[in-house]
Design a protein around this motif. Structure first.
Motif, PDB file in Angstrom:
ATOM      1  N   ILE A  86       0.876  -1.167   0.000  1.00 53.75           N
ATOM      2  CA  ILE A  86       0.000   0.000   0.000  1.00 53.75           C
ATOM      3  C   ILE A  86       0.911   1.214   0.000  1.00 53.75           C
ATOM      4  N   ILE A  87       0.655   2.142  -0.900  1.00 53.48           N
ATOM      5  CA  ILE A  87       1.506   3.325  -1.030  1.00 53.48           C
ATOM      6  C   ILE A  87       0.722   4.569  -0.635  1.00 53.48           C
ATOM      7  N   SER A  88       1.260   5.315   0.311  1.00 60.37           N
ATOM      8  CA  SER A  88       0.699   6.622   0.660  1.00 60.37           C
ATOM      9  C   SER A  88       1.465   7.684  -0.133  1.00 60.37           C
ATOM     10  N   PRO A  89       0.781   8.413  -1.015  1.00 59.73           N
ATOM     11  CA  PRO A  89       1.475   9.340  -1.916  1.00 59.73           C
ATOM     12  C   PRO A  89       1.890  10.650  -1.253  1.00 59.73           C
ATOM     13  N   HIS A  90       1.411  10.880  -0.037  1.00 58.44           N
ATOM     14  CA  HIS A  90       1.732  12.116   0.686  1.00 58.44           C
ATOM     15  C   HIS A  90       1.322  11.913   2.133  1.00 58.44           C
ATOM     16  N   ASP A  91       1.992  12.615   3.027  1.00 58.38           N
ATOM     17  CA  ASP A  91       1.713  12.516   4.454  1.00 58.38           C
ATOM     18  C   ASP A  91       1.086  13.812   4.936  1.00 58.38           C
ATOM     19  N   ALA A  92      -0.132  13.715   5.465  1.00 56.23           N
ATOM     20  CA  ALA A  92      -0.802  14.915   5.956  1.00 56.23           C
ATOM     21  C   ALA A  92      -0.029  15.598   7.071  1.00 56.23           C
ATOM     22  N   ASN A  93       0.835  14.853   7.759  1.00 59.07           N
ATOM     23  CA  ASN A  93       1.666  15.471   8.793  1.00 59.07           C
ATOM     24  C   ASN A  93       2.587  16.544   8.228  1.00 59.07           C
ATOM     25  N   SER A  94       2.808  16.495   6.918  1.00 59.78           N
ATOM     26  CA  SER A  94       3.625  17.523   6.269  1.00 59.78           C
ATOM     27  C   SER A  94       2.956  18.889   6.306  1.00 59.78           C
ATOM     28  N   LEU A  95       1.679  18.917   6.643  1.00 57.75           N
ATOM     29  CA  LEU A  95       0.929  20.171   6.688  1.00 57.75           C
ATOM     30  C   LEU A  95       0.905  20.792   8.084  1.00 57.75           C
ATOM     31  N   LEU A  96       1.606  20.177   9.026  1.00 56.85           N
ATOM     32  CA  LEU A  96       1.584  20.669  10.401  1.00 56.85           C
ATOM     33  C   LEU A  96       2.575  21.809  10.646  1.00 56.85           C
ATOM     34  N   GLY A  97       3.553  21.943   9.753  1.00 51.76           N
ATOM     35  CA  GLY A  97       4.514  23.033   9.915  1.00 51.76           C
ATOM     36  C   GLY A  97       5.706  22.696  10.784  1.00 51.76           C
ATOM     37  N   ASP A  98       5.835  21.420  11.193  1.00 52.97           N
ATOM     38  CA  ASP A  98       6.999  21.036  11.991  1.00 52.97           C
ATOM     39  C   ASP A  98       8.119  20.557  11.074  1.00 52.97           C
ATOM     40  N   TYR A  99       9.008  19.722  11.577  1.00 53.25           N
ATOM     41  CA  TYR A  99      10.170  19.274  10.803  1.00 53.25           C
ATOM     42  C   TYR A  99       9.785  18.516   9.537  1.00 53.25           C
ATOM     43  N   ARG A 100       8.534  18.093   9.425  1.00 55.28           N
ATOM     44  CA  ARG A 100       8.093  17.328   8.250  1.00 55.28           C
ATOM     45  C   ARG A 100       7.493  18.210   7.155  1.00 55.28           C
ATOM     46  N   LYS A 101       7.427  19.498   7.369  1.00 54.38           N
ATOM     47  CA  LYS A 101       6.726  20.382   6.441  1.00 54.38           C
ATOM     48  C   LYS A 101       7.334  20.314   5.043  1.00 54.38           C
ATOM     49  N   ASP A 102       6.482  20.566   4.049  1.00 52.69           N
ATOM     50  CA  ASP A 102       6.924  20.494   2.666  1.00 52.69           C
ATOM     51  C   ASP A 102       6.331  21.631   1.857  1.00 52.69           C
ATOM     52  N   VAL A 103       6.431  21.518   0.536  1.00 58.30           N
ATOM     53  CA  VAL A 103       6.006  22.598  -0.352  1.00 58.30           C
ATOM     54  C   VAL A 103       4.505  22.850  -0.264  1.00 58.30           C
ATOM     55  N   TYR A 104       3.726  21.830   0.075  1.00 55.05           N
ATOM     56  CA  TYR A 104       2.276  22.021   0.205  1.00 55.05           C
ATOM     57  C   TYR A 104       1.946  22.853   1.446  1.00 55.05           C
ATOM     58  N   PHE A 105       2.703  22.651   2.510  1.00 53.26           N
ATOM     59  CA  PHE A 105       2.522  23.509   3.680  1.00 53.26           C
ATOM     60  C   PHE A 105       2.921  24.942   3.340  1.00 53.26           C
ATOM     61  N   ASP A 106       4.058  25.094   2.668  1.00 58.08           N
ATOM     62  CA  ASP A 106       4.543  26.436   2.345  1.00 58.08           C
ATOM     63  C   ASP A 106       3.550  27.205   1.478  1.00 58.08           C
ATOM     64  N   LYS A 107       2.911  26.514   0.550  1.00 56.91           N
ATOM     65  CA  LYS A 107       2.015  27.172  -0.398  1.00 56.91           C
ATOM     66  C   LYS A 107       0.592  27.320   0.141  1.00 56.91           C
ATOM     67  N   PHE A 108       0.091  26.292   0.809  1.00 64.57           N
ATOM     68  CA  PHE A 108      -1.327  26.273   1.160  1.00 64.57           C
ATOM     69  C   PHE A 108      -1.595  26.219   2.669  1.00 64.57           C
ATOM     70  N   GLY A 109      -0.674  25.624   3.420  1.00 65.41           N
ATOM     71  CA  GLY A 109      -0.944  25.407   4.832  1.00 65.41           C
ATOM     72  C   GLY A 109      -2.067  24.406   5.018  1.00 65.41           C
ATOM     73  N   LYS A 110      -2.328  24.064   6.263  1.00 65.96           N
ATOM     74  CA  LYS A 110      -3.378  23.078   6.514  1.00 65.96           C
ATOM     75  C   LYS A 110      -4.765  23.651   6.260  1.00 65.96           C
ATOM     76  N   GLY A 111      -4.869  24.978   6.245  1.00 66.68           N
ATOM     77  CA  GLY A 111      -6.172  25.597   6.061  1.00 66.68           C
ATOM     78  C   GLY A 111      -6.697  25.508   4.647  1.00 66.68           C
ATOM     79  N   SER A 112      -5.817  25.734   3.667  1.00 64.01           N
ATOM     80  CA  SER A 112      -6.264  25.783   2.268  1.00 64.01           C
ATOM     81  C   SER A 112      -6.084  24.478   1.515  1.00 64.01           C
ATOM     82  N   PHE A 113      -5.262  23.579   2.057  1.00 64.90           N
ATOM     83  CA  PHE A 113      -4.957  22.359   1.311  1.00 64.90           C
ATOM     84  C   PHE A 113      -6.217  21.571   0.977  1.00 64.90           C
TER      85      PHE A 113
END
Length: 340
Positions: A86-113
């Motif tokens: 089973i493959i998870s294509p993305h981790d929602a934890n990346s939207l939390l803004g901690d050490y796992r944050k990624d380009v989706y957090f930078d662009k949208f944050g958890k509010g707009s994603f």
């Protein structure tokens, strides 16, 4: 039965082989992996990571396939042992803004994603790229590789950074919209399934069975993530819930994608089989969080501030017996078209 191991692509080749051989020997059927970043040179849950895996995207829409190559390598190894992924294509934890944050957090944050059409479009492009990728090692196009890939999650724990989104029944249609994208690329006749990935995180957040998922025809599998107490303190905690879960699923297949024994407060030698036997009684397929590779760097799950659930494959806990029990259990639903 099987296991999650989000850092499997970051392990050294020989360590991957040893771990996969152990799981195959025990009788594992499925392993869940992530499309995520891994950093070589540190201890991750007891494993000395040797392979640096970059983020798939550091700029939206520009993809570094070294990430997918690393995942393909382990999925190919699993497939050679008869274990599906089973493959998870993305981790929602990346939207939390901690050490796992990624380009989706930078662009949208958890509010707009989960509410912005621009975010939907960007994530749909990621989905399309991942499904159309052809493996460096497997030589298989992922969207057609049902022998190796059992399912894709929509995301790991979608909406868990902001459960209010799922508590509002996903008013913007993120879940079914992304499922439709997966299905359009996979094709209507594909044997690869689409799984929810654990909506809202733990089932206690009351999002696992929201109608936005159960009434979406493109979603095949409802993934339960649940971390409960000991079986002794709550006898039948799994088997007493199974009928209710299935009745809420809208006819979709239900499986436990994440569960774990708190080894800080329970002895896994007795607690793992106690809970696993109850899950088997319920007839629900399941993946443990996490059966860990051989301990190389002194990691102790009991002392992990955020994750006390790891059980090492080479330990005195009889994982093989637990997996054998799962293989001989009667399923509450018909999984023959998924697992073969």
């Amino acid at each position: 039965m099987g296991s999650n191991l989000y850092f499997l692509p970051g392990m050294a080749d020989q360590d991957q082989d040893a771990y996969i051989n152990d799981l195959a020997k025990y009788g594992a059927k499925v392993v869940r992996v992530w499309v995520n970043q891994q950093s070589a040179g540190h201890c991750e849950k007891g494993s000395n990571l040797k392979n640096s895996v970059p983020q798939l995207e550091t700029t939206l829409g520009k993809y570094n396939d070294q990430t997918l190559d690393a995942v393909d390598n382990v999925v190919n190894k699993l497939a050679q042992k008869g274990i599906k992924a089973i493959i998870s294509p993305h981790d929602a934890n990346s939207l939390l803004g901690d050490y796992r944050k990624d380009v989706y957090f930078d662009k949208f944050g958890k509010g707009s994603f989960y509410s912005s059409q621009d975010a939907f479009d960007a994530y749909d492009k990621r989905i399309e790229h991942i499904l159309n990728y052809t493996g460096k090692y497997s030589r298989k196009q992922w969207k057609s590789w049902s022998e190796g890939i059992m399912a894709f999650d929509l995301q790991n724990e979608p909406m868990s950074p902001d459960p209010s989104v799922c508590k509002n029944n996903d008013s913007k249609g993120w879940l079914c919209g992304r499922a439709k994208k997966f299905r359009s690329v996979l094709g209507a006749e594909s044997n690869i399934k689409i799984a929810t990935g654990g909506i809202g995180g733990d089932i206690s957040h009351d999002c696992t069975f929201i109608k936005a998922a159960t009434q979406c025809k493109e979603i095949d599998l409802i993934a339960v993530h649940r971390y409960g107490g000991s079986e002794g303190s709550n006898p039948g905690q799994w088997s007493n819930s199974a009928k209710s879960w299935i009745s809420q699923s809208g006819g979709k297949l239900v499986f436990i994608e994440e569960w774990g024994v708190n080894v800080k407060s329970n002895n896994p030698k007795t607690e793992l089989p106690a809970q696993a036997n109850d899950i088997n009684k319920a007839g629900i397929p399941n993946l443990y969080w996490q059966f860990l590779p051989k301990n190389q760097c002194g990691y102790d799950p009991k002392k992990d501030s955020g994750d006390n659930f790891g059980i090492f494959v080479e330990s005195d806990t009889d994982i093989a017996a637990v997996m054998k029990g799962a293989s001989s259990a009667n399923a509450a639903q018909d999984w023959s078209k998924v697992l073969g």
